[in-house]
Design a protein around this motif. Structure first.
Motif, PDB file in Angstrom:
ATOM      1  N   LEU A 172      -8.410   6.683  -8.867  1.00  0.00           N
ATOM      2  CA  LEU A 172      -8.508   8.125  -8.637  1.00  0.00           C
ATOM      3  C   LEU A 172      -9.822   8.663  -9.160  1.00  0.00           C
ATOM      4  O   LEU A 172     -10.446   9.536  -8.558  1.00  0.00           O
ATOM      5  CB  LEU A 172      -7.335   8.852  -9.297  1.00  0.00           C
TER       6      LEU A 172
ATOM      7  N   ARG B 175     -12.839  -3.449   5.898  1.00  0.00           N
ATOM      8  CA  ARG B 175     -11.724  -3.844   6.755  1.00  0.00           C
ATOM      9  C   ARG B 175     -11.935  -5.253   7.289  1.00  0.00           C
ATOM     10  O   ARG B 175     -13.069  -5.721   7.420  1.00  0.00           O
ATOM     11  CB  ARG B 175     -11.605  -2.904   7.961  1.00  0.00           C
TER      12      ARG B 175
ATOM     13  N   ALA C 152     -12.688   6.952  -6.690  1.00  0.00           N
ATOM     14  CA  ALA C 152     -12.652   7.392  -5.296  1.00  0.00           C
ATOM     15  C   ALA C 152     -12.917   8.880  -5.167  1.00  0.00           C
ATOM     16  O   ALA C 152     -13.369   9.347  -4.134  1.00  0.00           O
ATOM     17  CB  ALA C 152     -11.289   7.049  -4.678  1.00  0.00           C
ATOM     18  N   GLY C 153     -12.623   9.601  -6.245  1.00  0.00           N
ATOM     19  CA  GLY C 153     -12.738  11.042  -6.139  1.00  0.00           C
ATOM     20  C   GLY C 153     -13.992  11.612  -6.768  1.00  0.00           C
ATOM     21  O   GLY C 153     -14.215  12.808  -6.744  1.00  0.00           O
TER      22      GLY C 153
ATOM     23  N   LEU D 142     -18.427   5.997   9.857  1.00  0.00           N
ATOM     24  CA  LEU D 142     -17.904   7.366   9.958  1.00  0.00           C
ATOM     25  C   LEU D 142     -19.006   8.352  10.312  1.00  0.00           C
ATOM     26  O   LEU D 142     -18.815   9.277  11.101  1.00  0.00           O
ATOM     27  CB  LEU D 142     -17.252   7.781   8.631  1.00  0.00           C
TER      28      LEU D 142
ATOM     29  N   LEU E 212      -7.383  18.020  -2.628  1.00  0.00           N
ATOM     30  CA  LEU E 212      -8.108  18.382  -3.842  1.00  0.00           C
ATOM     31  C   LEU E 212      -9.602  18.524  -3.551  1.00  0.00           C
ATOM     32  O   LEU E 212     -10.245  19.497  -3.970  1.00  0.00           O
ATOM     33  CB  LEU E 212      -7.879  17.314  -4.922  1.00  0.00           C
TER      34      LEU E 212
ATOM     35  N   GLY F 209     -14.495  12.445   8.085  1.00  0.00           N
ATOM     36  CA  GLY F 209     -15.007  12.439   6.713  1.00  0.00           C
ATOM     37  C   GLY F 209     -14.024  11.888   5.689  1.00  0.00           C
ATOM     38  O   GLY F 209     -14.428  11.299   4.691  1.00  0.00           O
ATOM     39  N   PHE F 210     -12.742  12.082   5.917  1.00  0.00           N
ATOM     40  CA  PHE F 210     -11.724  11.571   4.995  1.00  0.00           C
ATOM     41  C   PHE F 210     -11.071  10.298   5.526  1.00  0.00           C
ATOM     42  O   PHE F 210     -10.007   9.904   5.060  1.00  0.00           O
ATOM     43  CB  PHE F 210     -10.650  12.626   4.737  1.00  0.00           C
ATOM     44  N   GLY F 211     -11.673   9.660   6.516  1.00  0.00           N
ATOM     45  CA  GLY F 211     -11.068   8.474   7.084  1.00  0.00           C
ATOM     46  C   GLY F 211      -9.918   8.852   7.997  1.00  0.00           C
ATOM     47  O   GLY F 211      -9.908   9.942   8.581  1.00  0.00           O
TER      48      GLY F 211
ATOM     49  N   THR G 226     -17.000  13.581  -4.142  1.00  0.00           N
ATOM     50  CA  THR G 226     -16.959  15.036  -4.270  1.00  0.00           C
ATOM     51  C   THR G 226     -18.307  15.586  -4.732  1.00  0.00           C
ATOM     52  O   THR G 226     -18.724  16.663  -4.303  1.00  0.00           O
ATOM     53  CB  THR G 226     -15.823  15.454  -5.232  1.00  0.00           C
TER      54      THR G 226
ATOM     55  N   HIS H 203       0.830  -1.203   0.000  1.00  0.00           N
ATOM     56  CA  HIS H 203       0.000   0.000   0.000  1.00  0.00           C
ATOM     57  C   HIS H 203       0.859   1.245   0.000  1.00  0.00           C
ATOM     58  O   HIS H 203       0.673   2.157  -0.805  1.00  0.00           O
ATOM     59  CB  HIS H 203      -0.926   0.006   1.222  1.00  0.00           C
TER      60      HIS H 203
ATOM     61  N   LEU I  57     -17.351   2.813   6.040  1.00  0.00           N
ATOM     62  CA  LEU I  57     -16.234   2.146   5.376  1.00  0.00           C
ATOM     63  C   LEU I  57     -16.362   0.669   5.705  1.00  0.00           C
ATOM     64  O   LEU I  57     -16.048   0.245   6.816  1.00  0.00           O
ATOM     65  CB  LEU I  57     -14.898   2.676   5.887  1.00  0.00           C
TER      66      LEU I  57
HETATM   67  C1  HEM Z   1     -15.309  14.965  -0.536  1.00  0.00           C
HETATM   68  C2  HEM Z   1     -14.650  14.158  -1.230  1.00  0.00           C
HETATM   69  C3  HEM Z   1     -13.994  12.920  -0.706  1.00  0.00           C
HETATM   70  C4  HEM Z   1     -14.285  12.193   0.412  1.00  0.00           C
HETATM   71  C5  HEM Z   1     -15.356  12.447   1.462  1.00  0.00           C
HETATM   72  C6  HEM Z   1     -13.342  11.114   0.448  1.00  0.00           C
HETATM   73  C7  HEM Z   1     -13.296  10.160   1.454  1.00  0.00           C
HETATM   74  C8  HEM Z   1     -12.364   9.172   1.537  1.00  0.00           C
HETATM   75  C9  HEM Z   1     -12.271   8.222   2.614  1.00  0.00           C
HETATM   76  C10 HEM Z   1     -13.214   8.160   3.818  1.00  0.00           C
HETATM   77  C11 HEM Z   1     -11.226   7.415   2.358  1.00  0.00           C
HETATM   78  C12 HEM Z   1     -10.704   6.284   3.242  1.00  0.00           C
HETATM   79  C13 HEM Z   1     -10.967   4.948   2.614  1.00  0.00           C
HETATM   80  C14 HEM Z   1     -10.503   3.830   3.503  1.00  0.00           C
HETATM   81  O1  HEM Z   1     -10.019   4.056   4.605  1.00  0.00           O
HETATM   82  O2  HEM Z   1     -10.655   2.677   3.077  1.00  0.00           O
HETATM   83  C15 HEM Z   1     -10.646   7.843   1.108  1.00  0.00           C
HETATM   84  C16 HEM Z   1      -9.571   7.239   0.494  1.00  0.00           C
HETATM   85  C17 HEM Z   1      -9.136   7.596  -0.754  1.00  0.00           C
HETATM   86  N1  HEM Z   1      -9.528   8.677  -1.514  1.00  0.00           N
HETATM   87 FE1  HEM Z   1     -10.954  10.004  -1.014  1.00  0.00          FE
HETATM   88  N2  HEM Z   1     -12.517  11.186  -0.638  1.00  0.00           N
HETATM   89  C18 HEM Z   1     -12.879  12.291  -1.350  1.00  0.00           C
HETATM   90  C19 HEM Z   1     -12.291  12.762  -2.518  1.00  0.00           C
HETATM   91  C20 HEM Z   1     -11.251  12.148  -3.165  1.00  0.00           C
HETATM   92  C21 HEM Z   1     -10.634  12.622  -4.375  1.00  0.00           C
HETATM   93  C22 HEM Z   1     -10.981  13.900  -5.096  1.00  0.00           C
HETATM   94  C23 HEM Z   1      -9.697  11.683  -4.717  1.00  0.00           C
HETATM   95  C24 HEM Z   1      -8.769  11.636  -5.900  1.00  0.00           C
HETATM   96  C25 HEM Z   1      -8.092  12.557  -6.389  1.00  0.00           C
HETATM   97  C26 HEM Z   1      -9.711  10.667  -3.716  1.00  0.00           C
HETATM   98  C27 HEM Z   1      -8.898   9.558  -3.721  1.00  0.00           C
HETATM   99  C28 HEM Z   1      -8.823   8.656  -2.682  1.00  0.00           C
HETATM  100  C29 HEM Z   1      -7.936   7.516  -2.700  1.00  0.00           C
HETATM  101  C30 HEM Z   1      -6.995   7.132  -3.819  1.00  0.00           C
HETATM  102  C31 HEM Z   1      -8.127   6.848  -1.489  1.00  0.00           C
HETATM  103  C32 HEM Z   1      -7.402   5.609  -0.993  1.00  0.00           C
HETATM  104  C33 HEM Z   1      -6.279   6.017  -0.090  1.00  0.00           C
HETATM  105  C34 HEM Z   1      -5.516   4.861   0.477  1.00  0.00           C
HETATM  106  O3  HEM Z   1      -6.030   3.751   0.518  1.00  0.00           O
HETATM  107  O4  HEM Z   1      -4.366   5.078   0.890  1.00  0.00           O
HETATM  108  N3  HEM Z   1     -10.659  10.971  -2.782  1.00  0.00           N
HETATM  109  N4  HEM Z   1     -11.349   8.925   0.634  1.00  0.00           N
END
Ligand code: HEM
Ligand SMILES: Cc1cc2nc3c(=O)[nH]c(=O)nc-3n(C[C@H](O)[C@H](O)[C@H](O)COP(=O)(O)OP(=O)(O)OC[C@H]3O[C@@H](n4cnc5c(N)ncnc54)[C@H](O)[C@@H]3O)c2cc1C
Lengths: 470, 407
Positions: B238, B294, B241-242, B317, B357, B344-346, B246, B91, B291
């Motif tokens: 990307l 896990r 997930a994004g 969450l 972003l 919110g973003f983990g 968003t 990872h 989420l």
């Molecule tokens: C409001 C918008 C967003 C929210 C609420 C959000 C939320 C999250 C959360 C909760 C996770 C954790 C997932 C986990 O623990 O399994 C995550 C992971 C991730 N997000 Fe976001 N995300 C957002 C926007 C974006 C954007 C714009 C991108 C891409 C450019 C993105 C790319 C990713 C990626 C690649 C992961 C995996 C990270 C990893 O496993 O290390 N996300 N996101």
């Protein structure tokens, strides 16, 4: 909102840095409306030291950008900056200042921290090109000299400070030699196994690292400029800059004769941050926090720890300030598990607990060779510390293992646990006497609900009531 | 309701508009077993802030469901695992290889340089609303913005973007749904998208431009390049997930502001408040509510419960974000909330890669809506929601306006 310590009272804080500022903020945040005065011998408002050895001397940002953020406006606090405290009259509750004035108080917080240990020979220390690093002005001077492209920088001592300075010099592309008495950089703090990795890191980044070596003399020319550094192995290095990074000395001289237990190792206090008098009676109106404090920690058999850690300074200052103004029954103990970080050669290092209390170490995640790992330290079957290299996000987990006196080696099967893996001797060059208390655990999640709990001696971690619906 | 079926009720679309009372109920027991939900075999659900935060930093918790006893959640077999579904060290390595071209330390200024582009995209979308009185903010604004942005980042040429949008739709539709038709559509879209990305990688390798895909395809960094299958899969990650995340942030944000007119009014005069408002939206109406990805590598004892090894673990969450032990008056929308460390973003090593972003997009989007829409009011409240309880947000958000200000 009013506090047990009334609005007519006067609190004096000596030392206007991290601990002093955080204490003042806590006093106000908790509603103390009496007089607060802060005395500091530096001319600047409180600033942050960790960036000095990292971004500042490397020129990534100016020293002026290190002002500490304010959590409270502190408009009604009286600042006496640029003047040192020279004495404490404990009976009269009065602090004497260098300018001849004095300040009376009802309660005092001692937060005078530490200073860089100077080079042992004063005439050599005065040579142009010989530096120490503790304050903003030191950092500015050192940065100016490094920016002028010296031919070689010699860093004396490879503790955290010396290693960070060497890293910043390499960032600037300068030739650097690091002189270390022990077997490897950071070996005193982290033990030989992890330190070996820190040594490899330095060498990979082009540092000329000389271990098992000390400096015999710093030699100057007729103009008083540093020219050569003479080493214990009989050799000499041409160098125009030497940075002495041999640890810190506590600023306690001003407390001489005050009757408090203050000396070279700091000012002793109890877990509630109240200073201890020479007769070992705890005082009521003198408190201590930050680098200058020595305090007993229940996880380490109540031995007195003296830490030079940023997070300890703020946590202890907040506890001290709280205890200064609350009713005695509401006093809190300072129980935070020691923790610090460092960044050097592109690696973020974090540590929790006291690694030097350990006799064995175990790589629980990642790999030493890859330079990304979690090293867990153990003593008598208990986890006592953990150190991470570029794996800091796991540190809280290991902190909880330390707080709960979890068994060592930890049973946790992390996804990136190396195989095979077994504990190995930790290899401290001169083991200190810090012992881990295997019968105390910490509970609670923050300063407001943290408690010590005594547990019978046992091998396994506390069994939680297991609820499994299936 | 049976204690073991709260999560099932949350999954029931009938509760999509008002899930928070259910999350409050879930939180009565910090860690507990729930039947059904994301997987027929059931899951342990963690719903209190402290416990979620602790387990996100616990190395015994894995994101690689192949290591669990259960068969794992919905998967697309065509693509290799990407870092969201992998554990360290793999990872960390793959995430670093992607992050090199996206953010600090190597590319700290990238997103700031992108900001004017995002502002232009938002302004153009708002321009397109001029002359209308009833507007669906989802299809006309919240939805197109993130796809267009991610296309810019990845370097998808303008002429392909329409097709790209269609794949994105199919992919995100019903994430968290196990319905066979949804799975099939997702698989088909994923195959098509992968073929397209593979081709684009080839093109960019021959003629690199400034975008992330070109950088990843030609990287000569110390750790080398990602292998092509991973590269293609990461590009798709990307996008997925994004994307809907968003969209939901913007739509949930607009909805919440329309429900709090005094705060909306304040934002007109204090545009910088939008920064904290976005954080509070991520807490109050998190786009990712659950989420469910896990598993445990060991028995894990926490909060009086032992989660056995190998089961599916779900972090709620949306429940943690309203935990009164962590947030005072959690049911109140308060953009000035101090220390708003929402989930919110983990958190931990999978903490959202795109968070910086997403924040910029959310801030720009809401600022633009507040500035441009005259007298906006909700037509339907609550609005109709998309089916997914995981990525939760309105399907359609109809507002009436008196007009749309020119730029
Ligand atoms: C409001 C918008 C967003 C929210 C609420 C959000 C939320 C999250 C959360 C909760 C996770 C954790 C997932 C986990 O623990 O399994 C995550 C992971 C991730 N997000 Fe976001 N995300 C957002 C926007 C974006 C954007 C714009 C991108 C891409 C450019 C993105 C790319 C990713 C990626 C690649 C992961 C995996 C990270 C990893 O496993 O290390 N996300 N996101
Ligand atoms: C270069 C550098 C890098 C560091 N990096 C890290 C790091 O990465 N991680 C980490 O955890 N810690 C680090 N530290 C340690 C951390 O900065 C200290 O733990 C912290 O500054 C302690 O705060 P303090 O307020 O207790 O003491 P100090 O910051 O030392 O402040 C004491 C203040 O009191 C003043 N004073 C002293 N005597 C008197 C007197 N008689 N009268 C009036 N004023 C007086 C001093 O001038 C000073 O301003 C670093 C320290 C330095 C110097």
């Amino acid at each position: 909102m009013s506090t047990a310590f009334g609005d007519d009272k006067r609190i004096l804080i000596v030392g206007a840095s991290l601990a002093g500022l955080r204490a003042a903020e806590t006093l106000r945040a908790e509603g103390f409306r009496g007089r607060v005065t802060i005395v500091g011998d530096e001319p600047d408002e409180p600033y942050d030291r960790p960036p000095l050895s990292k971004g500042v001397i490397a020129g990534r940002f100016p020293a002026a950008h290190t002002a500490l953020p304010r959590c409270e406006p502190l408009r009604d606090v009286e600042w006496r900056l640029g003047v040192a405290a020279t004495g404490l009259d404990a009976l009269a509750k009065r602090v004497l200042l260098l300018d001849g004035q004095s300040i009376e108080f009802d309660r005092l917080l001692i937060a005078t921290g530490a200073r860089a240990r100077p080079w042992r020979d004063p005439s050599q220390a005065k040579l142009d090109g010989v530096f120490t690093l503790r304050g903003r002005a030191d950092a500015e001077r050192l940065h100016a000299r490094l920016a002028a492209h010296p031919n070689r920088v010699v860093v004396i001592g490879a503790g955290f400070m010396g290693s960070e300075i060497a890293s910043s010099c390499r960032e600037l592309g300068l030739a650097v030699t690091v002189i270390e008495r022990g077997p490897a950089p950071l070996s005193g703090a982290l033990g030989g196994v992890v330190a070996e990795r820190a040594g490899a890191l330095q060498r990979d980044h082009g540092v000329d690292l000389r271990c098992y070596t000390t400096v015999d003399a710093l030699e100057g020319d007729a103009e008083g400029r540093l020219r050569r550094v003479r080493l214990s192995d009989g050799s000499a290095l041409d160098a125009d800059v030497a940075v002495v990074a041999l640890g810190a000395v506590r600023n306690t001289e001003w407390l001489r004769g005050s009757g408090l237990a203050a000396g070279e190792f700091g000012v002793a206090c109890d877990a509630g941050c109240r200073a201890i008098a020479l007769n070992f009676i705890v005082t009521d109106d003198f408190f201590v926090a930050g680098d200058v404090a020595r305090f007993p920690h229940p996880l380490y058999r109540h031995q007195f720890l003296a830490l030079e850690h940023w997070s300890n300074a703020i946590e202890q200052a907040a506890i001290a300030a709280h205890n200064m103004i609350c009713a005695p029954a509401n006093r809190r103990p300072h129980l935070a598990v020691p923790a610090f970080w460092s960044s050097q050669f592109g690696v973020n290092i974090k540590s929790v607990g006291v690694p030097s209390a350990a006799d064995e170490v175990f790589i629980a995640q990642g790999s030493l060779a890859a330079g990304r790992f979690v090293a867990v330290y153990g003593k008598e079957g208990r986890v006592v510390a953990a150190v991470t290299f570029n794996q800091g996000r796991w540190i809280e987990f290991y902190q909880r293992l330390i707080e709960s006196a979890a068994p060592f080696p930890p049973e946790a099967s992390a996804a990136d646990r190396p195989t095979p893996s077994a504990p190995i001797p930790v290899a401290f060059p001169d083991p200190t006497a810090v012992a881990h208390e295997a019968t105390a655990i910490l509970t609670g999640y923050d300063a407001t609900d943290r408690r010590v709990q005594w547990i019978p001696r046992r091998r396994a971690a506390p069994a939680h009531g297991a609820v499994n619906p299936r | 309701m049976r204690e073991e079926a709260i999560l099932r009720t949350i999954y029931d679309p009938a509760h999509r508009a008002h899930p928070y009372a259910l999350y409050d109920q879930l939180r009565q027991v910090p860690v507990r077993w729930q039947e059904d939900g994301p997987h027929e075999a059931g899951t342990y659900v963690v719903s209190t802030y402290r416990e979620i935060a602790a387990l996100m930093h616990d190395p015994r918790i894995s994101s690689d469901l192949r290591k669990g006893a259960q068969s794992g959640g919905p998967r697309t077999p065509a693509a290799p695992y990407t870092f969201i579904n992998l554990d360290p060290p793999e990872h960390d390595r793959l995430r670093r290889l992607a992050m090199r071209h996206f953010g600090p330390p190597e590319r700290s200024d990238y997103l700031e340089r992108l900001r004017p582009d995002i502002e232009r995209i938002a302004a153009r979308l708002a321009d397109g609303l001029q002359g209308e009185r009833t507007i669906d903010l989802v299809s006309r604004f919240a939805y197109p913005l993130p796809v267009t942005v991610i296309c810019t980042i990845l370097g998808v040429p303008h002429e392909d973007q329409a097709q790209f949008h269609l794949w994105a739709d199919a992919l995100v539709e019903g994430v968290g749904s196990n319905a066979p038709e949804a799975r099939a559509r997702r698989l088909e879209a994923s195959l098509a998208l992968n073929r397209y990305m593979a081709e684009l990688v080839e093109r960019r390798r021959k003629q690199p431009t400034d975008d992330m895909l070109s950088c990843m395809a030609t990287d000569a960094g110390p750790e080398g390049r990602m292998d092509d299958p991973y590269l293609v899969a990461t590009a798709a990650l990307l996008l997925v997930a994004g994307h809907e995340t968003t969209v939901n942030l913007i739509a949930n944000g607009a909805l919440t502001l329309l429900r709090h007119p005094s705060i909306l009014e304040r934002l007109r005069h204090e545009p910088d408040l939008v920064v904290c408002a976005v954080e509070e939206i991520l807490r109050y109406e998190p786009p990712v509510q659950l989420l469910a990805n896990r598993t445990t590598l060991d028995d894990v004892s926490i909060a009086g419960t032992t989660i056995p090894k190998g089961v599916l673990v779900t972090f709620a969450l949306a429940a943690g974000n309203r935990d009164p032990l962590r947030f005072r008056d959690p049911g109140r929308f308060d953009p000035e909330r101090p220390e708003n460390a929402h989930l919110g973003f983990g958190g931990g090593n999978h903490y959202c890669f795109g968070a910086p972003l997403a924040r910029i997009e959310g801030q720009i989007a809401l600022r633009e809506l507040v500035r441009r829409l005259q007298g906006p009011r909700l037509v339907v409240d609550p609005p109709p929601y998309r089916p997914s309880p995981v990525l939760r947000g309105p399907q359609q958000l109809l507002v009436e306006v008196d007009g749309v200000h020119p730029t």
